[in-house]
Write an enzyme that holds these catalytic residues in place. Sequence first.
Site, PDB file in Angstrom:
ATOM      1  N   LYS A 134      41.575  48.044  42.702  1.00  0.00           N
ATOM      2  CA  LYS A 134      40.153  48.677  43.275  1.00  0.00           C
ATOM      3  C   LYS A 134      40.479  49.251  44.520  1.00  0.00           C
ATOM      4  O   LYS A 134      40.191  50.049  45.235  1.00  0.00           O
ATOM      5  CB  LYS A 134      39.216  47.646  43.364  1.00  0.00           C
ATOM      6  N   ARG A 138      47.672  36.760  51.791  1.00  0.00           N
ATOM      7  CA  ARG A 138      46.356  35.969  51.379  1.00  0.00           C
ATOM      8  C   ARG A 138      46.417  34.689  50.753  1.00  0.00           C
ATOM      9  O   ARG A 138      47.233  34.671  49.840  1.00  0.00           O
ATOM     10  CB  ARG A 138      45.528  37.067  50.374  1.00  0.00           C
ATOM     11  N   ARG A 159      51.428  40.452  44.699  1.00  0.00           N
ATOM     12  CA  ARG A 159      50.900  40.764  45.920  1.00  0.00           C
ATOM     13  C   ARG A 159      50.963  39.460  46.753  1.00  0.00           C
ATOM     14  O   ARG A 159      51.140  39.814  48.051  1.00  0.00           O
ATOM     15  CB  ARG A 159      49.455  40.984  45.525  1.00  0.00           C
ATOM     16  N   ARG A 216      39.646  32.391  40.382  1.00  0.00           N
ATOM     17  CA  ARG A 216      39.014  33.747  40.599  1.00  0.00           C
ATOM     18  C   ARG A 216      38.815  34.387  39.168  1.00  0.00           C
ATOM     19  O   ARG A 216      37.802  35.245  38.893  1.00  0.00           O
ATOM     20  CB  ARG A 216      39.714  34.532  41.409  1.00  0.00           C
ATOM     21  N   ARG A 260      29.094  41.751  42.539  1.00  0.00           N
ATOM     22  CA  ARG A 260      29.780  40.709  41.580  1.00  0.00           C
ATOM     23  C   ARG A 260      29.104  39.746  40.881  1.00  0.00           C
ATOM     24  O   ARG A 260      29.646  38.885  40.347  1.00  0.00           O
ATOM     25  CB  ARG A 260      30.649  39.898  42.575  1.00  0.00           C
TER      26      ARG A 260
HETATM   27  P1  ADP Z   1      40.069  40.328  44.549  1.00  0.00           P
HETATM   28  O1  ADP Z   1      39.155  41.393  43.925  1.00  0.00           O
HETATM   29  O2  ADP Z   1      41.317  40.702  44.710  1.00  0.00           O
HETATM   30  O3  ADP Z   1      39.789  39.000  44.324  1.00  0.00           O
HETATM   31  P2  ADP Z   1      38.281  40.639  47.038  1.00  0.00           P
HETATM   32  O4  ADP Z   1      39.290  41.042  48.462  1.00  0.00           O
HETATM   33  O5  ADP Z   1      37.498  41.788  46.645  1.00  0.00           O
HETATM   34  O6  ADP Z   1      39.588  40.427  46.304  1.00  0.00           O
HETATM   35  O7  ADP Z   1      37.745  39.286  47.279  1.00  0.00           O
HETATM   36  C1  ADP Z   1      38.132  38.338  47.690  1.00  0.00           C
HETATM   37  C2  ADP Z   1      37.289  37.045  47.844  1.00  0.00           C
HETATM   38  O8  ADP Z   1      36.131  37.238  48.643  1.00  0.00           O
HETATM   39  C3  ADP Z   1      36.630  36.628  46.533  1.00  0.00           C
HETATM   40  O9  ADP Z   1      37.459  35.988  45.435  1.00  0.00           O
HETATM   41  C4  ADP Z   1      35.238  35.969  46.958  1.00  0.00           C
HETATM   42  O10 ADP Z   1      35.413  34.556  47.183  1.00  0.00           O
HETATM   43  C5  ADP Z   1      34.741  36.798  48.235  1.00  0.00           C
HETATM   44  N1  ADP Z   1      34.058  37.922  47.689  1.00  0.00           N
HETATM   45  C6  ADP Z   1      34.149  39.235  47.833  1.00  0.00           C
HETATM   46  N2  ADP Z   1      33.271  39.915  47.390  1.00  0.00           N
HETATM   47  C7  ADP Z   1      32.205  39.183  47.018  1.00  0.00           C
HETATM   48  C8  ADP Z   1      30.978  39.418  46.599  1.00  0.00           C
HETATM   49  N3  ADP Z   1      30.364  40.402  46.193  1.00  0.00           N
HETATM   50  N4  ADP Z   1      30.359  38.263  46.340  1.00  0.00           N
HETATM   51  C9  ADP Z   1      30.777  37.007  46.774  1.00  0.00           C
HETATM   52  N5  ADP Z   1      32.017  36.844  46.971  1.00  0.00           N
HETATM   53  C10 ADP Z   1      32.637  37.892  47.540  1.00  0.00           C
END
Ligand code: ADP
Length: 189
Positions: free
Chosen positions: A14, A134, A128, A146, A89
């Site tokens: 994404k 991270r 990654r 996750r 999400r």
């Molecule tokens: P990825 O899609 O690679 O898991 P992101 O960078 O999108 O990583 O998100 C990292 C973390 O941030 C998620 O695992 C979650 O803990 C938190 N997070 C991100 N977006 C949301 C959301 N919309 N609602 C709740 N938690 C979120």
Amino acid sequence: MLNIVLFGPPGAGKGTQSERLVEKYQLKHLSTGDIFRANIKGETELGVLAKSFIDRGALVPDEVTIQMLESEVDQNPDANGFIFDGFPRTTAQAEALDAFLAGRSTEITKMLALEVAEDELRVRLAKRAEVSGRPDDANPEVIQNRINVYNNETAPVAEYYKSQGKYQGINGVGSIDEITSRLFDAIDA
Ligand code: ADP
């Protein structure tokens, strides 16, 4: 306005594809993950709270996340549109976003969902981890958590947009350029 939800499991691509879409369509990219990480780095109150969830691969609570996202949208009143990356999400987030955008006389144009099989995701996230720094990429248990959270809480959001006729699946396997052109085709169609 062109408002795209770029959807897909962790590691689907994404972030990478958002950069391409921003360039072509002049949209504002809002990545909730990036915003949380910036807050963690800045040691803000929000960052401290978010870190306690992110480090174990859990979602940050809806109330906090929704409020943060809405405030980001309102900080960009002149945007041509937005790419929502990592949001919504949960179904509650999707409902809140609809209500919020309706209050600003706009709506989600489309959800583009990058489809990548789970085994491939695990390979990509492990790779990654070598460069991202991270903590949530570095631990296989956190990665699995996750993926589970995605399957249980986030995948239903696709149904929400399907019921509105806004969902479009995109094959997320191939070269970065190939996937970009699939996304462009879907938007331009
Ligand atoms: P990825 O899609 O690679 O898991 P992101 O960078 O999108 O990583 O998100 C990292 C973390 O941030 C998620 O695992 C979650 O803990 C938190 N997070 C991100 N977006 C949301 C959301 N919309 N609602 C709740 N938690 C979120």
